[in-house]
Scaffold this active site. Sequence first.
Site, short mmCIF file in Angstrom:
data_model
loop_
_atom_site.label_atom_id
_atom_site.label_comp_id
_atom_site.label_asym_id
_atom_site.label_seq_id
_atom_site.Cartn_x
_atom_site.Cartn_y
_atom_site.Cartn_z
N CYS A 1 0.73 -1.00 0.04
CA CYS A 1 -0.11 0.15 0.07
C CYS A 1 0.89 1.35 -0.06
CB CYS A 1 -0.84 -0.03 1.12
SG CYS A 1 -0.18 -0.13 2.73
N CYS B 1 3.31 1.56 2.98
CA CYS B 1 4.48 1.02 2.82
C CYS B 1 5.51 1.60 2.12
CB CYS B 1 4.23 -0.37 2.27
SG CYS B 1 2.83 -1.61 3.02
N CYS C 1 42.35 -24.70 -8.52
CA CYS C 1 42.55 -24.74 -7.12
C CYS C 1 42.09 -24.01 -6.52
CB CYS C 1 44.10 -24.61 -6.94
SG CYS C 1 44.81 -22.85 -7.43
N CYS D 1 42.15 -20.26 -7.29
CA CYS D 1 41.44 -19.86 -8.58
C CYS D 1 39.87 -19.45 -8.34
CB CYS D 1 41.38 -21.08 -9.55
SG CYS D 1 42.91 -21.63 -10.28
N ASP E 1 6.08 -32.87 14.56
CA ASP E 1 4.32 -32.50 14.75
C ASP E 1 4.33 -34.23 14.59
OD1 ASP E 1 2.16 -31.57 13.89
OD2 ASP E 1 2.46 -32.24 12.10
N ASP F 1 4.88 -31.86 8.09
CA ASP F 1 4.33 -32.58 6.72
C ASP F 1 4.91 -31.40 5.56
OD1 ASP F 1 2.62 -30.48 6.83
OD2 ASP F 1 0.76 -31.71 7.42
N ASP G 1 2.71 -26.66 8.36
CA ASP G 1 3.72 -26.84 9.28
C ASP G 1 4.84 -25.72 8.64
OD1 ASP G 1 2.96 -28.14 11.59
OD2 ASP G 1 3.57 -30.10 10.36
#
Length: 794
Positions: A20, A23, A87, A90, A498, A680, A684
Amino acid sequence: MTAPAKFHETAHLQLDGMSCASCVARVERTLKALPGVNSASANFGTGTAMVSFDAPATRAQMAEALGKIGYPVRPQVMELSVEGMTCASCTGRVERVLRADPAVASATANLALRRAQVTLWEPADPARLASAVTRAGFAAQPLAEAKPADPRAEERRLWQKAVLACLLAAPVFVAEMGGHLYPPFHHWIYGLIGQRPLWLMEFTLATLALAGPGQIFFRKGIPALLRGAPDMNALVAVGTLAAWVFSTLVLFAPNLIPEASRAVYFEAAAVIVALILLGRAMEARARGQAGAAIARLAGLQPRSARLEDGQEIALGALMPGMRIVLRPGERIPADGRVVSGGSAVDESMLTGEPLPVAKAMGDTVTGGTINGTGAMVVEVSAVGAATVLARITALVAEAQGSKLPVQALVDRVTLWFVPAVMAIAVLSVAARLFATGDIAHALVAGVSVLIIACPCAMGLATPVSILVGTGRAAELGVLFRRGEALQRLASVKRIGFDKTGTLTEGHPAVTGHHGPDWVLPMAAAVEQGSEHPLAAAVLAASPNPPAATGFAATPGMGARANVEGAEIAVGAARMFETIPDDLRLIADKAAGQGESVLFVARDGTLQGVITVADRLRPTAARAVAALRELGVTAAILSGDTPRAAQAVAGRLGVDEVHAGLMPEEKLALIRASGGAFVGDGINDAPALAAAEVGIAMGTGTDIAIEAGDVVLMRGDPLAVATALRLSRAVLRNIGQNLAWAFGYNTLLIPVAAGLLVPFGGPQLSPMLAAGAMALSSVMVLANALRLRFLRPVI
């Protein structure tokens, strides 16, 4: 005189959370308050902020300030293909070049994958960043434009160079070193050929070795040295060139060298090139084996599909909505839903589950899995990058390209490693020359130091273990979405679960019924008209009930209907005035175990009981025990009733139980206690995000793939223990690699410098130094490859 115009930097930031005008105002006020910001303009429609600024303001400061007020900058990620890195020096150079661009927030170069992952504050031209890396001496281009790397082609090229170098170096080595091993050989060959012709032959072969297969070291090492950013190639180039130049002077301008020091080291220059190329060829082979997980995943996709009308089309022509026919034993080409037929599908390559999964009409199937003995018609739901297999492949690739926090130590060391080695080499030459006056032995010490130093092993120590470990994890059905989750999970001492859908199957099922034989089918007849979750469980237990009429439901109590001329009532205890003692005993026992109870009455008389519960997953108890064996405490964090949660905890042997939690309470508990959390993956999501490590349970065919730091591709809590064991094995493997890489250099560089010579110790020859250096990287890779054989917890 008019003052020159002042040019300000401009940042275009993509923000999250603006919705909005207020913000926008808050974003602009926050940005304008930063020292150095001249102007700021935000647009919530596009979710962007444009900022004009000078020093001391930086994009990082802006991102930090916006994050604190709830409008985080949304970084963009791009990948570059980078060739020529050999290496750790690099990779450090590539990262520093990329981070010098003002649009870049962070950059990670991966030696094992030959890629650089770049996180941007704002959109940037990939070609511009690739060009900057190319100017630094590495061939770079946007990954999307790069041709797919062919590890076998690279390996073949290295083997060809190594073999040619060995063929050129072998006669030189035999001519010079044969006499040390067998003194009569020295006199024989010198008498047969003569010293000067022999040295001319050695000069010719050594020059061909350096100019031919060995030119790679000079082509990359010398420019890097001139830019002030020496790498492994620079060490080899300087070392071999020093040995070759000194030997050439002895051969063609001997008066410039003291008589006592007139010896040639053509064999050192040639053998060093041969050994290092041999080591790189072995390294390329091992690296290809390490990265085989991505290739195996990509290889799961068939090249064509068969439509219902029998027409066979290329996989690229397959579209959602098309129907394809699957014959027994065929690999499924795309994600879809079974519309007719049935079979058992082998999903082990995606989930690690060894047993085939039964599929019937309405079930989903995943591209890349293998149809069993039945035939099916499948309607395609996703193709290409939208398939589960493609998403998994992308996640594995992202994890393999990430950098762990432990890598920060390696980065700090390797920043100064090569310059420090060159300084030690110069000091070694000066010290030996001052102590003995023998320029030849002083040169040997310097060349040995340059050759034996191995930043290659340091650069490979972490990424190759991540590469192999995350690949093996994917084969076991465990996806590490972010590489740093490997390190965090390894140190976890507490894992919260859970309950529903994680330790239990996530849906109620009938566990028993008591009373006459008609109790279950007639109760199912009544429940045909109910939408309650317990009604679905009763219907699943008796799928073909008799017909019912006159259905009526009483909210919060139960339902009634007429079935075969009798009035059947199904409901909770409060639905009935009196309950017989025998049925009450059964109900109380079931309730004590966390089960739900349904009473069944016929024509007003209670005659039966049906018990319903969310069943434990078969491996839940073993999972808790396995975690305890690994020194990790398991806890249950559930929104279910305390009685139900305690019943599950008692059966699993879990001591810590938190039940009746609202989502915000679960979130607060996770933040306070730390550790990992297993859910799950859908409902969650906030808890998974707040946990130190979020572990999402999923079947591999749903949105769970996008949740959590770690995704378990099948609904098996035992995979949590496998993920923990694997993360610890990877971190242990990284520790072993780093100990070897640092210990190797710490011990052998002083020996090569001749530190032990005054005390009667050995002086390491350049050839032995080259062999040790080549083997050090191979040792790191061989150690990492052991992770391919890690077994799951069972």
